[in-house]
Scaffold this motif. Structure first.
Motif, PDB file in Angstrom:
ATOM      1  N   UNK A  12       6.042  -3.237   3.530  1.00 13.48           N
ATOM      2  CA  UNK A  12       4.669  -3.406   4.017  1.00 13.48           C
ATOM      3  C   UNK A  12       4.002  -2.047   4.243  1.00 13.48           C
ATOM      4  N   UNK A  13       4.767  -1.098   4.761  1.00 12.80           N
ATOM      5  CA  UNK A  13       4.235   0.264   4.962  1.00 12.80           C
ATOM      6  C   UNK A  13       3.858   0.904   3.630  1.00 12.80           C
ATOM      7  N   UNK A  14       4.740   0.759   2.635  1.00 12.08           N
ATOM      8  CA  UNK A  14       4.460   1.314   1.315  1.00 12.08           C
ATOM      9  C   UNK A  14       3.205   0.661   0.715  1.00 12.08           C
ATOM     10  N   UNK A  15       3.104  -0.651   0.844  1.00 13.49           N
ATOM     11  CA  UNK A  15       1.927  -1.357   0.337  1.00 13.49           C
ATOM     12  C   UNK A  15       0.668  -0.915   1.068  1.00 13.49           C
ATOM     13  N   UNK A  16       0.753  -0.747   2.378  1.00 12.26           N
ATOM     14  CA  UNK A  16      -0.406  -0.284   3.149  1.00 12.26           C
ATOM     15  C   UNK A  16      -0.875   1.081   2.669  1.00 12.26           C
ATOM     16  N   UNK A  17       0.067   1.953   2.346  1.00  8.66           N
ATOM     17  CA  UNK A  17      -0.289   3.276   1.830  1.00  8.66           C
ATOM     18  C   UNK A  17      -1.031   3.185   0.506  1.00  8.66           C
ATOM     19  N   UNK A  18      -0.519   2.349  -0.396  1.00 10.98           N
ATOM     20  CA  UNK A  18      -1.185   2.169  -1.696  1.00 10.98           C
ATOM     21  C   UNK A  18      -2.547   1.490  -1.521  1.00 10.98           C
ATOM     22  N   UNK A  19      -2.608   0.520  -0.617  1.00 10.47           N
ATOM     23  CA  UNK A  19      -3.887  -0.145  -0.358  1.00 10.47           C
ATOM     24  C   UNK A  19      -4.892   0.820   0.262  1.00 10.47           C
ATOM     25  N   UNK A  20      -4.419   1.757   1.081  1.00 13.41           N
ATOM     26  CA  UNK A  20      -5.329   2.774   1.624  1.00 13.41           C
ATOM     27  C   UNK A  20      -5.873   3.662   0.513  1.00 13.41           C
ATOM     28  N   UNK A  21      -5.041   3.969  -0.472  1.00 13.96           N
ATOM     29  CA  UNK A  21      -5.543   4.746  -1.607  1.00 13.96           C
ATOM     30  C   UNK A  21      -6.598   3.934  -2.364  1.00 13.96           C
ATOM     31  N   UNK A  22      -6.338   2.631  -2.553  1.00 17.87           N
ATOM     32  CA  UNK A  22      -7.317   1.769  -3.219  1.00 17.87           C
ATOM     33  C   UNK A  22      -8.600   1.686  -2.399  1.00 17.87           C
ATOM     34  N   UNK A  74      -0.032  -4.888   9.010  1.00 15.38           N
ATOM     35  CA  UNK A  74       0.222  -4.096  10.210  1.00 15.38           C
ATOM     36  C   UNK A  74       0.046  -2.599   9.979  1.00 15.38           C
ATOM     37  N   UNK A  75      -0.792  -2.264   9.007  1.00 13.60           N
ATOM     38  CA  UNK A  75      -1.147  -0.876   8.766  1.00 13.60           C
ATOM     39  C   UNK A  75      -2.488  -0.546   9.405  1.00 13.60           C
ATOM     40  N   UNK A  76      -2.915   0.685   9.214  1.00 17.31           N
ATOM     41  CA  UNK A  76      -4.200   1.149   9.745  1.00 17.31           C
ATOM     42  C   UNK A  76      -5.048   1.609   8.566  1.00 17.31           C
ATOM     43  N   UNK A  77      -6.192   0.957   8.329  1.00 16.45           N
ATOM     44  CA  UNK A  77      -7.024   1.355   7.193  1.00 16.45           C
ATOM     45  C   UNK A  77      -7.745   2.683   7.447  1.00 16.45           C
ATOM     46  N   UNK A  78      -7.857   3.458   6.368  1.00 20.65           N
ATOM     47  CA  UNK A  78      -8.689   4.663   6.447  1.00 20.65           C
ATOM     48  C   UNK A  78     -10.102   4.253   6.839  1.00 20.65           C
ATOM     49  N   UNK A  79     -10.771   5.153   7.560  1.00 16.26           N
ATOM     50  CA  UNK A  79     -12.148   4.843   7.938  1.00 16.26           C
ATOM     51  C   UNK A  79     -13.018   6.086   8.105  1.00 16.26           C
ATOM     52  N   UNK A  80     -12.546   7.207   7.581  1.00 15.05           N
ATOM     53  CA  UNK A  80     -13.370   8.417   7.635  1.00 15.05           C
ATOM     54  C   UNK A  80     -13.623   8.922   6.218  1.00 15.05           C
TER      55      UNK A  80
END
Length: 155
Positions: A12-22, A74-80
Motif C-alpha cells: 500500500x505504501x509503494x502504491x501510495x508513492x506511485x499514486x502521488x507521482x500520478x 492510508x497514505x498522504x497525498x501531495x498538496x503543494x
C-alpha cells in the motif's frame, strides 16, 4: 501486516508513492491545459479552447480521485506546488499559443501519464488492490481513446 482495507501495508505504501507521482503528473498536466485553454490563438481557437477546457475538467476530477485513493490506502497525498514540480514527469509548458503545438503537448503529457498508469495497474494487481486496479483500468481506457482521437486530429 495489512491496513484497514486489507492490503499489505508495504504494498500500500509503494502504491501510495506511485499514486502521488500520478497526482503530481495530473496537477502539472492540469495547469498546462489551463495555459493552453487561456492562450490558444488561430484558426483552431474555438474548437481547441473548448477541448482544452474539457480535458482540464476531466483532469481535476481525476486529481481528486487519486488523492482520495491515496488516503484510502492510508497514505498522504501531495498538496503543494513544490511537491508536484519535484515529483512530476510532466514538464511545465509556458507561452504556447499555437493549436497544433498545444495538441502535441497534450499527446506527450498523456503518453507519459498512461505509462505510469500501466505501472500502477501492474503493482495494484500484485497487491490484490481491486480499487486501484479498477481506477487505473478506467483511466487507461479513457486515455487510450483520447490519444487515438488526438492522433487522428493531428494527421
Amino acid at each position: 501486516m495489512k491496513n484497514l482495507i486489507g492490503i499489505d501495508k508495504t504494498k500500500a505504501e509503494e502504491l501510495s508513492g506511485k499514486l502521488n507521482q500520478l497526482l503530481a503528473d495530473y496537477q502539472v498536466f492540469y495547469q498546462n491545459l489551463r495555459g493552453l485553454h487561456w492562450n490558444i490563438k488561430g484558426k483552431e481557437f474555438f474548437e481547441l479552447h473548448v477541448k482544452f477546457e474539457e480535458f482540464y475538467d476531466d483532469a481535476v476530477i481525476k486529481i481528486d480521485e487519486i488523492a482520495e485513493r491515496i488516503l484510502t490506502l492510508e497514505g498522504v497525498p501531495f498538496h503543494t506546488f513544490s511537491d508536484y514540480i519535484n515529483s512530476s514527469n510532466i514538464a511545465e509548458e509556458k507561452g504556447v499559443s499555437n493549436g497544433i503545438e498545444g495538441v502535441n503537448i497534450v499527446v506527450k503529457n498523456l503518453s507519459s501519464i498512461i505509462a505510469l498508469e500501466r505501472d500502477i495497474l501492474s503493482l495494484s494487481g500484485d497487491a490484490e488492490d481491486e480499487g486501484t486496479v479498477s481506477l487505473m483500468s478506467d483511466y487507461i481506457s479513457q486515455t487510450e481513446k483520447t490519444l487515438w482521437m488526438l492522433n487522428s486530429y493531428l494527421q
